[in-house]
Design an enzyme around this catalytic site. Sequence first.
Site, PDB file in Angstrom:
ATOM      1  N   ASP A 155       0.841  -1.195   0.000  1.00  0.00           N
ATOM      2  CA  ASP A 155       0.000   0.000   0.000  1.00  0.00           C
ATOM      3  C   ASP A 155       0.873   1.240   0.000  1.00  0.00           C
ATOM      4  O   ASP A 155       2.074   1.182   0.322  1.00  0.00           O
ATOM      5  CB  ASP A 155      -0.940  -0.001   1.196  1.00  0.00           C
ATOM      6  CG  ASP A 155      -0.208   0.075   2.526  1.00  0.00           C
ATOM      7  OD1 ASP A 155       0.743  -0.707   2.722  1.00  0.00           O
ATOM      8  OD2 ASP A 155      -0.569   0.910   3.383  1.00  0.00           O
ATOM      9  N   GLU A 222       0.169  -0.759   5.775  1.00  0.00           N
ATOM     10  CA  GLU A 222       1.240  -0.218   6.614  1.00  0.00           C
ATOM     11  C   GLU A 222       1.173   1.289   6.733  1.00  0.00           C
ATOM     12  O   GLU A 222       1.565   1.858   7.760  1.00  0.00           O
ATOM     13  CB  GLU A 222       2.602  -0.648   6.049  1.00  0.00           C
ATOM     14  CG  GLU A 222       3.779  -0.480   7.007  1.00  0.00           C
ATOM     15  CD  GLU A 222       4.437   0.898   6.916  1.00  0.00           C
ATOM     16  OE1 GLU A 222       5.263   1.217   7.798  1.00  0.00           O
ATOM     17  OE2 GLU A 222       4.118   1.648   5.971  1.00  0.00           O
TER      18      GLU A 222
END
Length: 573
Positions: A155, A222
């Site tokens: 991400d 994250e």
Amino acid sequence: MAARLLKPIAVACAGLLSTITLLFITVKVDSDNTLKSQDLISSLCPQAEVLVPHINHELWSAVGEGMSTNDFKIIAIDWLSGAVQIETETYDDLGPVGEDPRWENRLLFHEYLENTFPLVHSALKLERINTYGLLYTWQGSNVSLKPSLLMAHFDVVPVNSDTLSEWAYPPYSGHFDGKLIWGRGSNDDKSGLISTIGAIEVLLRHGFQPTRTFVIAFGFDEEGASGNTEPAILPWARGAKELADAMLNRYGQNSFAFIIDEGGGFSEQFGTVIATPGIAEKGSMNANIYLAAPGGHSSTPPEHTSIGILSALLVQLENHPFEVHIERGTSSYELLQCFAEHGATIPSTLRDAIKDSANSDDALQQVENILFKDPWFKSLIGTTQAVDVIRGGVKSNALPEQAWAIVNHRIATTSSVNATTKHDIDLFLPLAIEFGLEFSVFGEILYVPDAEMKGNLKFTTSVGLEPAPITPINSAQYQLLSGTIKATYNAHRALQGNNIVVGPGMPTGNTDTKYYWSLSEHIFRYKHHNGGSSNNPLSGAHTVNESFSVDSLLETIRFFVTLILNADESNEF
């Protein structure tokens, strides 16, 4: 009612790290590629030998030759460019997985990996954890060996639409300009992910099958945060935490030989190239401060409005920062010793002070006086505070009935959440008394004024993350990583001998490893790339014009190839 303290101010300070005297060992590599401990030596920052694969040396050489070709360079560029083109933004207000459709772009990234790395997806077992987390198992032939864990996340932080005109190339173009691959996630952390899975694809292409089991975990959130959109929000725990729980249930505590995740790289410091794998992480805590006071028309204001009182509280914090000292036994202190021992151009005054500081408090104070002139270094060492969010008021002619702020603390490795909380409470209590505020901490009233109560001050915390356990550096795992770094650095540049120093580092932020502490005592935050000398000064993570050089990408892939082969041959853990 008489003014009184209803609860003791002191907050127990648990788990402070004691000063650790670290023993260092020099390491030689026998013909069977095992790490042999030699006599303890007294020099600062001793170094591991260059460690290249022995059993699979021909394979390692063949892979290296292949990665030096222009054909492989084109393949690697396409790998990362294609990954960047898939928008996998993480927003702080994302709803639950399965309900919020903004998660679904992760499926496009899954498909991309399956199509781009077919050997990985035919040879490794793949499990999807909480829909979008990817857990690969590369089963080794010797089940008695502890597996190793390689981590990354796919991400990215969102791109601010107001900055689009500032990008040299569109942020999701994956454009390659001959040196750099441009776009959001090119640096953080799709380059790390592509290097990891790309290294395995290359090894499979050459017929390699591991003796040791390797587990690969790719997280999907994250970049999420908590506490910066509303006064209180649950910790971010949908991706890596679910992956960690799955592995803990399967393998048990301390079941992995070592863990590698994103983190430090290498750069030239004091005239010497130094790699700094992270062996520690600071803690983190948000202090949530709420102020309520009577409203009314702004034409007849009180002496202090809720916003004015809140401002005074925040100024009190900023005027009383945490006391900062360099402490022996910390990763930062050990890295300073590496600078003193190996830095070619370090000023003699600083070199001597660092060396003398092992046994002299005066010398340690001198080191602080020199280095704390740099605010960045001082922030790296100590507990910090940053007022990040403040809100209050709804209209210019109405007194604000509520105001609140969030202060983010990054907690020094020698401190704790409790010590940080106590620091804030001790600073706020005198102002609560001065302004006539009822003061409550975690829902329990600490102080009630004896005269007219002019408002309510509430203090809570969120995201209470303690500093990470320190990874030992007097271990076979640290020596293997150090030798691998040296071998990769040399091979990529066709060098011989010791050309790079390895010293213990600490990333400035927290990584997904915060969920993995129970899985291994040997956690390293390291991404083998040049983090201090770039063709593009704006190539860092989370910025406009994020980019990653193809040279760094090729070297990072080589690093993971070398690490896997070295770890597979080791019988030291």
